[in-house]
Write an enzyme that holds these catalytic residues in place. Sequence first.
Site, PDB file in Angstrom:
ATOM      1  N   ARG A 152      -2.434   9.773  -0.023  1.00 42.32           N
ATOM      2  CA  ARG A 152      -1.083  10.336   0.052  1.00 42.32           C
ATOM      3  C   ARG A 152      -0.576  10.327   1.497  1.00 42.32           C
ATOM      4  O   ARG A 152       0.179  11.190   1.901  1.00 42.32           O
ATOM      5  CB  ARG A 152      -1.061  11.752  -0.522  1.00 42.32           C
ATOM      6  N   CYS A 153      -1.052   9.398   2.262  1.00 41.73           N
ATOM      7  CA  CYS A 153      -0.592   9.135   3.626  1.00 41.73           C
ATOM      8  C   CYS A 153      -1.387   7.933   4.075  1.00 41.73           C
ATOM      9  O   CYS A 153      -2.605   7.992   4.174  1.00 41.73           O
ATOM     10  CB  CYS A 153      -0.860  10.301   4.562  1.00 41.73           C
ATOM     11  N   GLN A 202       0.845  -0.558  -6.661  1.00 45.70           N
ATOM     12  CA  GLN A 202       2.014   0.093  -6.068  1.00 45.70           C
ATOM     13  C   GLN A 202       2.921  -0.921  -5.378  1.00 45.70           C
ATOM     14  O   GLN A 202       3.988  -0.558  -4.885  1.00 45.70           O
ATOM     15  CB  GLN A 202       1.563   1.139  -5.040  1.00 45.70           C
ATOM     16  N   GLU A 215       4.783  12.658   1.175  1.00 47.86           N
ATOM     17  CA  GLU A 215       3.554  12.833   1.937  1.00 47.86           C
ATOM     18  C   GLU A 215       3.625  13.937   2.986  1.00 47.86           C
ATOM     19  O   GLU A 215       2.582  14.374   3.481  1.00 47.86           O
ATOM     20  CB  GLU A 215       3.184  11.497   2.595  1.00 47.86           C
TER      21      GLU A 215
END
Lengths: 784, 172
Positions: A366-367, A216, A736
């Site tokens: 996702r956070c 990422q 998120e």
Amino acid sequence: MTETPINGLGSSMKRKEDVRFIQGKGRYIEDINIPGQIWMDIVRSPYAHAKIKNIDTTAAAKIPGVLGFITGKDLDKYGLAWMPTLMSDKQMVLPIDTVKYQAQEVVAVLATDRYSAADGVAAVVVDYEPLPVVVDPFKALLPGATKVRDDKESNHIWHWETGDREATDAIIKTAHTVVREKIYIPRIHVASIETCGCVAQWDSINKHLTMYMTTQAPHVIRTVIALVTGHLGLSEENIRVVSPDIGGGFGGKVPVYPGYVIAIAASVLLGKPVKWIEDRSENLQADSFARDYHMDAELAADKDGRITALRIKTIADHGYTDASANPSKYPAGMFSVCTGSYDYATAFTEADAAYTNKPPGGVAYRCSFRVTEAVHAIERMVDIMAHERGEDPADFRFRNFIKKEQFPYKSALGWEFDSGDYHKALRLAMDMIGYEDLRKEQLEKRARGELMGIGISSFTEIVGAGPSKDFDILGIKMFDSAEIRIHPTGKAIARFGTKSQGQGHETTYAQIIAQELGIPAEHIKIEEGDTDTAPYGLGTYASRSTPTAGAAAAMSARKIREKARKIAAHLLEAAEEDLVWDTNKFYVKGTPGKSKTIQELAFAAYTNYPQGMEAGLENSFYYDPPNLTFPFGSYICVVDIDRGTGKVAIRRFVAIDDCGTRINPMIIEGQVHGGLTMGFAPAMMEQMQYDENGNLYGGTLMDYLVPTAVESPRWEVGETTTPSPHHPIGAKGVGESPTVGAPPAFVNAVVDAMWHLGVRHIDIPMTPDKVWGLLKKHGAALEE
Amino acid sequence: MSTHNVTISINGTPVSANVPARLLLVHFIRENAGQTGTHCGCDTTSCGACTVQINGTPVKSCTVLTVQADGAELTTVEGLANKDGSLHALQEGFTSCHGLHCGFCTPGMLMTSAALIKENPDPTEDEIRWGISGNLCRCTGYNNIVKSVQYAAAKLRGVDPSTVVDVPSLRK
């Protein structure tokens, strides 16, 4: 021929990237094959803590197709047995003498194909001497505890605190009402459907490395590779990292995993391209985990029900190394957003991180920056306080919310919340779900002995890291970038330092540029992920792409528009200040017919530009955000609990999100659905548990329960729009928010259904057996 | 390891090879036939990313041996489009309803759904949810996948999909 629509901000245009994905033409890591490539597979430790007494590869070496092995001792010769983490800790690439968690990499096997490599893995014999295991972070921090790390004095990694300790203690000591709760957020795993992998291609003639990998953050990875291997002659200009299509990331593809580094070493040592693709069990057992946060929270209020102080003490289980990806100054991430959506001046929070015999924890789901933990704490405590006071949790929130006119608002722990309208979002959620009627229904049901609960979560997110004065990773400031080139025919290519993993950047970035320049989004090609071509950036995680690179796109486009203005002035023989921009053209003030479109100006930039002006129409922009952005929302969940089985049925879930200016409503809705489901999953199903010997219970998708379409709730979504005052287009980021905001809504609903029985709290996941146990304990379980 | 000659039709094109007995069908499709649209997400029949149709039946190709498919007609995502080259109603539905984010589960979702609506042209929402429950998606939360399938089923029945599903891209 119909004109191509511009599809700027607010258009739910279909995604440009879908064309290849729906036809099987995505290009993911496993789809990349280099002629002559060999395969790598990895022998992993069955023990959570053990001394490696001997590694015997004799039998494995005889297997047809097996080409070689790499051990920690091999890597140690090149100074590569250890590598730094993004938190300036260090982690093993391969162990020299001890393993620290179950499924840790021990030996790499290289072979002509994946099947031979797997045969080789099965035939390697490793002789271990098991060592005492520490899995409980509280025990790990006791004096005399078994040390996880030989290179450290104890299992205590760091202590972090913020806020006013004395003032908070003083208020809590004398407050009218204080509620306290111990809240555990378990270890979970992102389990993206694509696992991690790479193809490392070393070119010994040109001393050049091409690294195709699931990352990422390709640019930072390139720099890390250069720093880790610089002493071996790899130089950053000769390192190219390519991140192809990514099959879901959620933060799990930010870290540098040992497999990547071993593959590079193997390619250098064997002179061949090396391919490594994790299988699912390797992914679930050894890649970074999230959460694992033990919080002890206290909330104080005065007699009128106004919050006066918050105190939270946390133990964070980081596994055997601190390998999270927080900004350097924030070892506990953005946890200090834990004061929430409420107006009070005093708070204190502290965290202590511990080493245990587990793989890295506290990384991402996702956070990445501990916002989920922070929101869970405050939204649970607010609900407990409201119930304790015997009042409706909505009323308690309305009384304590920061008011719209108080923004920008300085929070008790020092953040400047940029904008918000919390009352409006909660009221809208209540109207959509029919809150008052539900409360009446709940009372009727309760009278009949039926358990129905309504749970609210009114969260404040903190994303868009971040301003250079405070935010860096390994010293690199957390800007992000865009580079736009307009072609002579008025089409464009734009490249970014971020990397989509499904968020739809190829569409939304094009829409931002389309809005600024009037070039149809359809005609703007977006590229990310190749460090040879894209401008440097910190990557996509922590909902930062729109706040940073999205801002860079708008700013870069505006620079281009200013140059186009000069060209327009030249072509229209008018003064620059007399030109007015409208959608996709400049016209002369008062004479709308006298105009030049962006396409005409683009052509002129290459064919008929003013004397003395540089040819071309392009710009690159590195955006350093002046502040973070603070998306927010209000969620309401309605549950019915089966007293016979403990099963919680999610009857309804309304989610109001405010992510500021909306770029593509269809994509936002999709992000909200996905994020809510990744809030539902840990709330109701997912947990990675270890036994006392450090054996993981959740190493397959049979044991780690990712929701299917059957369990996943039907989401009802809505929005308010409060633009960020400092972002160029007012956007805040959304990926998120729902994952962060949803879990406490589920818990608050379940506790709300059982509060009258004496239930104050339940830790996630709220599995039927856990709920049934509580019902039983409080005399409300139905039994045959 | 014994090897075997197999001939498998993939999207109408016969592919012949001499393969080891243990070669998984998903690897044959991806590596021998070069059709990389079929993905491998778990190699344990859990996630469904590798779903293809064998003689019209959806099957998770990570848990089938290539030799078991000898002589079969396989359809993969690359063979889903209509004969005239236009997109299958499901491909159109997934794009129109935002039924995909990262795209990794999508080929398997499409192949499972294609079989589902062929067998049941007007499925209820529950039937769709159960029908795709062997395919995991981590990005979308499934709501829009369900709508994508409803869109396609409506279109194939000759019904205007925008009267059946409510999604932002179809709102007038």
